[in-house]
Design an enzyme around this catalytic site. Sequence first.
Site, PDB file in Angstrom:
ATOM      1  N   HIS A 186     -94.924  11.813  15.548  1.00 37.72           N
ATOM      2  CA  HIS A 186     -95.145  12.792  16.594  1.00 37.72           C
ATOM      3  C   HIS A 186     -94.094  12.818  17.833  1.00 37.72           C
ATOM      4  CE1 HIS A 186     -99.448  13.451  15.045  1.00 37.72           C
ATOM      5  NE2 HIS A 186     -98.573  14.280  14.369  1.00 37.72           N
ATOM      6  N   GLU A 415     -91.466  18.008  -1.775  1.00 35.48           N
ATOM      7  CA  GLU A 415     -91.836  17.081  -0.785  1.00 35.48           C
ATOM      8  C   GLU A 415     -92.338  15.976  -1.634  1.00 35.48           C
ATOM      9  OE1 GLU A 415     -94.196  18.637   2.661  1.00 35.48           O
ATOM     10  OE2 GLU A 415     -94.855  19.775   0.841  1.00 35.48           O
ATOM     11  N   ASP A 439     -91.762  14.268   4.328  1.00 37.07           N
ATOM     12  CA  ASP A 439     -92.645  13.585   3.207  1.00 37.07           C
ATOM     13  C   ASP A 439     -91.736  13.198   1.984  1.00 37.07           C
ATOM     14  OD1 ASP A 439     -95.222  13.609   4.190  1.00 37.07           O
ATOM     15  OD2 ASP A 439     -95.359  15.703   4.045  1.00 37.07           O
ATOM     16  N   CYS A 486     -85.809  21.945   5.422  1.00 39.14           N
ATOM     17  CA  CYS A 486     -86.683  22.261   6.703  1.00 39.14           C
ATOM     18  C   CYS A 486     -87.446  20.942   7.280  1.00 39.14           C
ATOM     19  CB  CYS A 486     -87.898  23.311   6.456  1.00 39.14           C
ATOM     20  SG  CYS A 486     -89.089  22.706   5.331  1.00 39.14           S
TER      21      CYS A 486
END
Length: 556
Positions: A186, A415, A439, A486
């Site tokens: 994060h 992913e 991921d 992305c």
Amino acid sequence: METTLRGVGVSHGVAIGEVRHMGTAVLEPPAKQIPAEEAEREQARARRAVEAVAADLMARGNLAGGEAQAVLEAQAMMAQDPELIADVERRIAVGSTAERAVYDAFASYRALLAGAGEYLAGRVADLDDVRNRIVARLLGVPMPGVPDSDEPYILIARDLAPADTALLDPTLVLGFVTEEGGPTSHSAILARALGVPAIVALPGAGELGEGTEIAIDGSSGEVFVDPSAEKRAALEADAAARKAALSASSGPGATSDGHTVPLLANIGGPGDVAAAVEAGAEGVGLFRTEFLFLDDSARAPSEEKQTTAYRQVLEAFPQGRVVVRVLDAGADKPLDFLTPADEPNPALGVRGLRSLLDHPDVLRTQLTALARAAEGLPVHLEVMAPMVADRADAKAFADACREAGLHAKFGAMVEIPSAALRARSVLQEVEFLSLGTNDLAQYTFAADRQVGAVSRLQDPWQPALLDLVAMATEAGRAEGKSCGVCGEAASDPLLACVLTGLGVTSLSMGAASIPYVRTTLAKYTLAQCERAAAAARATESADEARAAAQAVLSGE
């Protein structure tokens, strides 16, 4: 004497300044018993503290906006978790003080999460921050936090909670360095959104003395302690040259010989749109829709609320491409109405598309809202599903899109390694692929993306990960369909060139990274990018891959 340390660079730029450490406080309250007649009063104290902390986190989120808001709203939900509050009240009823009951209840929940194999390490760190805020409020002591300083500085911390990172003042905090964390944590994502140079996973960062002068390079991950005058001058000159190049950068993404690579923005909601437009994004490559669902974990937002929010984003990119990811719930983003509460290994359980297929009404409402939001707009809407494992998943999603009357391209995120390995099969059902490298790395290497100790395996330069990217792009070429990236890998300018050489058709990243990638990509031809990609894949480690690509592109 100048020394050099190396961590993981996660946000571009150079900063030179004095060290300031994140404030600390002793937050383990004493274990003492209270009389039975005081239990009700202590329970009320605990509830007031929980509500105050949750309100503070929500307020910080509203101020920060964008992805930060979604993260902080998720923390507020943690604070108000009914099971945790019930556990706190049970402990108070048998004699604990409010602060001790909160500390022990959170510790018990923390142990359960850690016992799940550390797949939820990022959630554990956020949980610790919530606990500390509640206990500090009950004890009447200051929260550990960003130091109070009138002069700019470089912040050093063991880790940074989202609540701290989201509201950093970039006029005072020149950059930050943490001992923990990974490139997709994060804090790293929010640092890129702020445009603050940042380095994570630097062992011994906490041992840097208060007031020590350091220079950090958020691209290379290097920290120069007591830099010499020559080193300072070189870094400052490099930063000035980079800034000048960025200022001159504009227009669509392309290699020097005119091969176009659209540069898109990753956004978390309407609050991120302005920065994306300012950076010259050619559209949105990843619109994370989770922010709408975090307001209330007990129920999904109404179709009307979703339609309004989606239209705000779509209107900002007339004639542009906007790729929306439907709700990706589960693992570290649980929702009471959607995800199982008792999974032993949530990251490998019912998350993403799996959750939506189990709750078709939630998926249908979201797809219908997207269809309504796009009505009458010239935007090129594309909608993709997270956590697609195989052709059956892709077909189920495409069928749901058609049943909802959605006039858009349907796509699948890659992913899970199986989706890359069988990409041509997946593309029989959908019209495009989008590689979520965060991921994909986590599942390829069995390395939790929030755990600093395994950051080596989260590095998107790993040759095995590049091999999977190549398999997906080759499938896209064979089927005549697009395959973009992305994940956070696209925000690394050098890696963006390699991804282009691998055949990636678009790159999506945080808005702050777009000028860096545009400028770097424009320096090289497509053939140079292809040679760099081949050189990187021929190596045996992430460091070797990075060095090999750099050597090719620098003409060595």
